[in-house]
Design a protein around this motif. Structure first.
Motif, PDB file in Angstrom:
ATOM      1  N   SER A   1      -1.168  61.480  47.708  1.00  0.00           N
ATOM      2  CA  SER A   1       0.058  61.931  47.052  1.00  0.00           C
ATOM      3  C   SER A   1       1.280  61.198  47.595  1.00  0.00           C
ATOM      4  CB  SER A   1       0.240  63.448  47.195  1.00  0.00           C
ATOM      5  OG  SER A   1       0.579  63.797  48.520  1.00  0.00           O
ATOM      6  N   ARG A   2       1.271  60.899  48.874  1.00  0.00           N
ATOM      7  CA  ARG A   2       2.407  60.151  49.457  1.00  0.00           C
ATOM      8  C   ARG A   2       2.430  58.704  49.001  1.00  0.00           C
ATOM      9  NH1 ARG A   2       3.940  61.996  55.509  1.00  0.00           N
ATOM     10  NH2 ARG A   2       4.601  64.083  54.930  1.00  0.00           N
ATOM     11  N   LEU A   3       1.268  58.162  48.681  1.00  0.00           N
ATOM     12  CA  LEU A   3       1.190  56.766  48.268  1.00  0.00           C
ATOM     13  C   LEU A   3       1.250  56.584  46.755  1.00  0.00           C
ATOM     14  CD1 LEU A   3      -1.548  55.402  50.703  1.00  0.00           C
ATOM     15  CD2 LEU A   3       0.936  55.159  50.874  1.00  0.00           C
ATOM     16  N   SER A   4       1.179  57.668  46.000  1.00  0.00           N
ATOM     17  CA  SER A   4       1.163  57.523  44.547  1.00  0.00           C
ATOM     18  C   SER A   4       2.475  56.896  44.088  1.00  0.00           C
ATOM     19  CB  SER A   4       0.936  58.864  43.858  1.00  0.00           C
ATOM     20  OG  SER A   4       2.094  59.653  43.904  1.00  0.00           O
ATOM     21  N   GLY A   5       2.344  55.967  43.172  1.00  0.00           N
ATOM     22  CA  GLY A   5       3.520  55.281  42.659  1.00  0.00           C
ATOM     23  C   GLY A   5       3.940  54.083  43.498  1.00  0.00           C
ATOM     24  N   HIS A   6       3.267  53.859  44.625  1.00  0.00           N
ATOM     25  CA  HIS A   6       3.569  52.705  45.470  1.00  0.00           C
ATOM     26  C   HIS A   6       2.591  51.585  45.176  1.00  0.00           C
ATOM     27  CE1 HIS A   6       6.529  54.500  48.164  1.00  0.00           C
ATOM     28  NE2 HIS A   6       5.806  55.595  48.116  1.00  0.00           N
ATOM     29  N   ASP A   7       3.125  50.387  45.125  1.00  0.00           N
ATOM     30  CA  ASP A   7       2.275  49.202  45.012  1.00  0.00           C
ATOM     31  C   ASP A   7       2.163  48.626  46.413  1.00  0.00           C
ATOM     32  OD1 ASP A   7       1.091  46.747  44.605  1.00  0.00           O
ATOM     33  OD2 ASP A   7       2.319  46.238  42.857  1.00  0.00           O
ATOM     34  N   LEU A   8       1.100  49.000  47.121  1.00  0.00           N
ATOM     35  CA  LEU A   8       0.960  48.611  48.519  1.00  0.00           C
ATOM     36  C   LEU A   8       0.926  47.098  48.696  1.00  0.00           C
ATOM     37  CD1 LEU A   8      -1.581  51.262  49.822  1.00  0.00           C
ATOM     38  CD2 LEU A   8       0.899  51.245  50.025  1.00  0.00           C
ATOM     39  N   LEU A   9       0.269  46.396  47.802  1.00  0.00           N
ATOM     40  CA  LEU A   9       0.212  44.948  47.911  1.00  0.00           C
ATOM     41  C   LEU A   9       1.608  44.345  47.773  1.00  0.00           C
ATOM     42  CD1 LEU A   9      -1.350  42.360  48.264  1.00  0.00           C
ATOM     43  CD2 LEU A   9      -1.845  42.389  45.809  1.00  0.00           C
ATOM     44  N   ALA A  10       2.368  44.812  46.816  1.00  0.00           N
ATOM     45  CA  ALA A  10       3.740  44.307  46.637  1.00  0.00           C
ATOM     46  C   ALA A  10       4.592  44.632  47.868  1.00  0.00           C
ATOM     47  CB  ALA A  10       4.364  44.909  45.379  1.00  0.00           C
ATOM     48  N   ASP A  11       4.422  45.825  48.427  1.00  0.00           N
ATOM     49  CA  ASP A  11       5.170  46.190  49.637  1.00  0.00           C
ATOM     50  C   ASP A  11       4.823  45.259  50.795  1.00  0.00           C
ATOM     51  OD1 ASP A  11       6.279  48.282  48.225  1.00  0.00           O
ATOM     52  OD2 ASP A  11       5.045  49.836  49.176  1.00  0.00           O
ATOM     53  N   LEU A  12       3.539  44.981  50.976  1.00  0.00           N
ATOM     54  CA  LEU A  12       3.118  44.079  52.051  1.00  0.00           C
ATOM     55  C   LEU A  12       3.648  42.670  51.840  1.00  0.00           C
ATOM     56  CD1 LEU A  12      -0.567  45.255  52.501  1.00  0.00           C
ATOM     57  CD2 LEU A  12       1.300  45.554  54.142  1.00  0.00           C
ATOM     58  N   LEU A  13       3.591  42.183  50.599  1.00  0.00           N
ATOM     59  CA  LEU A  13       4.112  40.850  50.302  1.00  0.00           C
ATOM     60  C   LEU A  13       5.614  40.769  50.535  1.00  0.00           C
ATOM     61  CD1 LEU A  13       2.039  39.951  47.110  1.00  0.00           C
ATOM     62  CD2 LEU A  13       1.862  38.913  49.375  1.00  0.00           C
ATOM     63  N   ASP A  14       6.350  41.799  50.135  1.00  0.00           N
ATOM     64  CA  ASP A  14       7.793  41.834  50.382  1.00  0.00           C
ATOM     65  C   ASP A  14       8.089  41.796  51.881  1.00  0.00           C
ATOM     66  OD1 ASP A  14       8.328  41.932  47.677  1.00  0.00           O
ATOM     67  OD2 ASP A  14       8.705  44.104  47.644  1.00  0.00           O
ATOM     68  N   ASP A  15       7.340  42.584  52.652  1.00  0.00           N
ATOM     69  CA  ASP A  15       7.523  42.581  54.113  1.00  0.00           C
ATOM     70  C   ASP A  15       7.263  41.191  54.677  1.00  0.00           C
ATOM     71  OD1 ASP A  15       8.137  45.276  54.107  1.00  0.00           O
ATOM     72  OD2 ASP A  15       6.160  45.919  54.844  1.00  0.00           O
ATOM     73  N   ARG A  16       6.186  40.560  54.234  1.00  0.00           N
ATOM     74  CA  ARG A  16       5.849  39.233  54.747  1.00  0.00           C
ATOM     75  C   ARG A  16       6.903  38.205  54.368  1.00  0.00           C
ATOM     76  NH1 ARG A  16       5.769  36.233  58.048  1.00  0.00           N
ATOM     77  NH2 ARG A  16       4.544  34.361  58.019  1.00  0.00           N
ATOM     78  N   ARG A  17       7.437  38.300  53.148  1.00  0.00           N
ATOM     79  CA  ARG A  17       8.495  37.375  52.726  1.00  0.00           C
ATOM     80  C   ARG A  17       9.748  37.537  53.585  1.00  0.00           C
ATOM     81  NH1 ARG A  17       6.643  38.906  47.160  1.00  0.00           N
ATOM     82  NH2 ARG A  17       5.306  37.188  46.512  1.00  0.00           N
TER      83      ARG A  17
END
Length: 86
Positions: free
Chosen positions: A56-72
């Protein structure tokens, strides 16, 4: 839904979960529970309940996009520091 019952920490750090709470959650002898340490205290829950909380806490999150944004962001900071901040 809420039982407010006092429990004590016993021998070897054991805590007895009151029967009314165990019955409501279907916890039987040998049930595996997860203790989540939070700022407010310890949450005791079944693995299934913890999985539902995480989902439920992760619903609506794109984890891959979040990780890529962090790496960028990290790469941009690395690039800036390698250039001497220029």
């Amino acid at each position: 839904m809420s039982d407010t019952l006092a429990v004590q920490v016993g021998n070897k750090g054991r805590v007895v979960v009151p029967a009314s709470i165990r019955a409501r959650h279907g916890w039987q002898e040998g049930s595996t529970l997860v203790a989540l340490d939070t700022d407010l205290g310890v949450l005791l829950a079944s693995r299934d309940a913890v999985e539902r909380i995480v989902r439920s806490r992760l619903s609506g999150h794109d984890l891959l996009a979040d990780l890529l944004d962090d790496r960028r962001r990290e790469a941009a900071l690395d690039s800036t520091s390698a250039d001497g901040g220029a």
